[in-house]
Design a protein around this motif. Structure first.
Motif, PDB file in Angstrom:
ATOM      1  N   VAL A 112       0.835  -1.203   0.000  1.00 51.73           N
ATOM      2  CA  VAL A 112       0.000   0.000   0.000  1.00 51.73           C
ATOM      3  C   VAL A 112       0.867   1.250   0.000  1.00 51.73           C
ATOM      4  N   ALA A 113       1.901   1.274   0.851  1.00 47.71           N
ATOM      5  CA  ALA A 113       2.790   2.431   0.912  1.00 47.71           C
ATOM      6  C   ALA A 113       3.486   2.654  -0.418  1.00 47.71           C
ATOM      7  N   ALA A 114       3.864   1.564  -1.080  1.00 47.70           N
ATOM      8  CA  ALA A 114       4.528   1.689  -2.378  1.00 47.70           C
ATOM      9  C   ALA A 114       3.607   2.333  -3.410  1.00 47.70           C
ATOM     10  N   SER A 115       2.291   2.147  -3.263  1.00 49.43           N
ATOM     11  CA  SER A 115       1.331   2.771  -4.182  1.00 49.43           C
ATOM     12  C   SER A 115       1.346   4.287  -4.055  1.00 49.43           C
ATOM     13  N   ALA A 121       8.399   3.496   6.534  1.00 55.15           N
ATOM     14  CA  ALA A 121       9.094   4.320   7.518  1.00 55.15           C
ATOM     15  C   ALA A 121       9.001   5.813   7.209  1.00 55.15           C
ATOM     16  N   ASP A 122       8.693   6.145   5.945  1.00 52.97           N
ATOM     17  CA  ASP A 122       8.637   7.560   5.550  1.00 52.97           C
ATOM     18  C   ASP A 122       7.264   8.187   5.723  1.00 52.97           C
ATOM     19  N   ILE A 123       6.254   7.351   5.922  1.00 52.55           N
ATOM     20  CA  ILE A 123       4.887   7.866   5.948  1.00 52.55           C
ATOM     21  C   ILE A 123       4.689   8.898   7.050  1.00 52.55           C
ATOM     22  N   GLY A 124       5.118   8.552   8.265  1.00 51.07           N
ATOM     23  CA  GLY A 124       4.914   9.453   9.396  1.00 51.07           C
ATOM     24  C   GLY A 124       5.666  10.758   9.288  1.00 51.07           C
ATOM     25  N   PRO A 125       6.998  10.704   9.172  1.00 49.60           N
ATOM     26  CA  PRO A 125       7.768  11.955   9.186  1.00 49.60           C
ATOM     27  C   PRO A 125       7.652  12.795   7.925  1.00 49.60           C
ATOM     28  N   LEU A 126       7.441  12.171   6.758  1.00 48.52           N
ATOM     29  CA  LEU A 126       7.455  12.931   5.506  1.00 48.52           C
ATOM     30  C   LEU A 126       6.060  13.262   4.992  1.00 48.52           C
ATOM     31  N   LEU A 127       5.130  12.315   5.078  1.00 46.54           N
ATOM     32  CA  LEU A 127       3.808  12.533   4.516  1.00 46.54           C
ATOM     33  C   LEU A 127       2.843  13.187   5.496  1.00 46.54           C
TER      34      LEU A 127
END
Length: 371
Positions: A112-115, A121-127
């Protein structure tokens, strides 16, 4: 007899009617008496509505739960990931994660994250910092459901980071959520304009985090937000549309959506009750009563059309709307009732949230849902 009984069959039937078997997405909504493609009216709504439809259908377990003719869950989940890439609407990532966690036979949050062209690991701090508060709450809810299902340290870390982002949106003095984080371009523009969805989805997301991450602070925040909304609930049981979180007051009453009344508020308060033990029964009862007894004098539930209509808006000319919005930005509240008009529109997300709330209210088996 459940207080949702009258709504179950129409919502299940309408949700089935909104499904496009060819696309494997919930692509249609009711506009008056006609079915219309959602893409033609509301960008991103096919993505978010399809995810919420899967979440609602998964929670609508037991008895004669919703049956979607032609639905292949794996294909539908794939289609939501494809929609995420096609639209570029990263605010919907949390809902895709949530739907994957509760509906997939084998959830895969990494896929899902790759979509979203991201690593877990990047979802929280970057997105998360770039999302609206409603979207950040969806993200936390999705990650919490994935962690509840799979239990990995990486998911726990991602959920913790998303939780920290959501914590930073809360104004402690008023117990209201801001619409955005302080670092986003929209922060200054929307400083005094947070939505009901920002508040109520945060109540729910903090409760989920309290339950699966054993975070006492998250439980406290869910409780404070829920209690503040109950304090601000309207005389007829309605939930206001817009808030000034810095001044701690409602700033706009309309448009007033039925899904607030039968879906979002009841399900969020149920999650808060599960996390804290506190009951919000009186506020939920009044919330549901608004469907039948509201300022329009008409029921929002239309058995002939087989739906609960979207809600009420003011019957005003465009200049009046502009004047109200300018007054709102200046911090002057607009909470007085006015002549209202029925919005004869209904979307898959509304039917699905109603089914979700009803399943909790009926105390049905929750399967992979947290609450």
């Amino acid at each position: 007899m459940s207080r949702y009984d009258a709504y179950l069959r129409p919502c299940r039937t309408a949700l089935d009617g909104s499904f496009d078997e060819g696309r494997q997405l919930f692509s249609y909504q009711l506009l008056g008496a006609r079915w219309r493609r959602i893409d033609d009216i509301h960008p991103h709504e096919t993505l978010t509505g399809s995810c919420i439809a899967l979440i609602g259908a998964a929670r609508d377990t037991g008895g004669d739960g919703v049956v979607i003719e032609g639905l292949d869950v794996d294909r539908c989940l794939y289609a939501t990931r494809r929609e995420l890439r096609r639209t570029g609407y990263l605010g919907g990532l949390g809902l895709v994660l949530w739907a994957d966690a509760v509906a997939a036979e084998e959830p895969n949050p990494f896929r899902v994250a790759a979509s979203a062209s991201s690593g877990l690991a990047d979802i929280g701090p970057l997105l998360a910092p770039a999302l609206t508060t409603m979207e950040a709450a969806w993200l936390l809810s999705g990650l919490c459901h994935q962690f509840s299902r799979l239990g990995s340290a990486e998911l726990e870390s991602a959920a913790g980071t998303a939780l920290d982002e959501l914590r930073g949106r809360m104004v402690h003095e008023t117990s209201l959520m801001r619409h955005t984080g302080e670092r986003t371009p929209l922060a200054r523009i929307r400083a005094r304009g947070a939505d009901f969805e920002d508040q109520i989805h945060s109540v729910q997301a903090f409760a989920f985090a309290a339950l699966v991450l054993a975070d006492a602070d998250a439980a406290s925040r869910s409780c404070r937000l829920a209690q503040r909304q109950c304090e601000m609930q309207g005389e007829m049981g309605e939930w206001y549309r817009r808030f000034d979180p810095e001044r701690g007051r409602a700033s706009r009453r309309y448009p007033l959506h039925s899904v607030y009344q039968h879906g979002l508020a009841p399900m969020a308060f149920a999650a808060c009750r599960a996390a804290t033990g506190l009951s919000f029964a009186d506020s939920v009862n009044r919330s549901l009563e608004w469907i039948e007894h509201n300022e329009s004098g008409y029921s929002m539930f239309d058995p002939g059309a087989g739906t609960i209509w979207r809600g009420l808006d003011r019957r005003t000319a465009a200049p009046s709307r502009t004047t109200r919005r300018l007054a709102e930005r200046a911090g002057r509240a607009d909470v007085h009732p006015g002549a209202v008009i029925l919005n004869r529109e209904a979307r898959p997300s509304e039917w699905a949230w109603c089914l979700y709330a009803a399943a909790i209210d009926d105390n049905r088996a929750k399967d992979h849902a947290i609450v």
